[in-house]
Design a protein around this motif. Structure first.
Motif: not given
Length: 120
Positions: A74-84, A86-103
């Motif tokens: 996507g648009a250039p940013g400063e992205y990072a991955l964050v784990s929840s 939660h031991t039953g969670e198979g996904g992770v959070f993608r965060v944009d450190m510049r905008t504060g948005t999360m997926s």
């Protein structure tokens, strides 16, 4: 003129090399899943790989899932991955450190990585 071109190529090379190492890796928090997510920290592109067994073989295979819906560059940013954590969670959070948005990113239908639309 040829020496100028050579100088430009030499000066450009270190920038390309630096961008090649722009990845972050994070294991899914699910304790019985051996999946690792890969993030391009500049574009936000997310993929994932895991170990899999192949019938009739003694050595397994690396199963990789390419970026799919919402997980492509996507648009250039400063992205990072964050784990929840939660031991039953198979996904992770993608965060944009510049905008504060999360997926939330996860493997969808065992075919590709999907991410929810970014939100704040």
């Amino acid at each position: 003129m040829p020496s100028t071109l050579a100088l430009i190529l030499v000066l450009a090379l270190p920038n390309n090399v630096a961008r090649a190492g722009n990845y972050e890796f994070l294991a899914a928090p699910q304790t019985d899943l051996n999946r690792v997510f890969r993030l391009d920290k500049t574009t936000g592109e997310v993929g994932a790989c895991q170990y899999g067994l192949k019938e009739g073989q003694t050595i397994g295979v690396t199963l990789c899932y390419p970026p799919g819906e919402g997980a492509k560059a996507g648009a250039p940013g400063e992205y990072a991955l964050v784990s929840s954590r939660h031991t039953g969670e198979g996904g992770v959070f993608r965060v944009d450190m510049r905008t504060g948005t999360m997926s939330i990113c996860f493997v969808y239908n065992e075919t590709s990585v999907a991410c929810t639309p970014p939100a704040k």
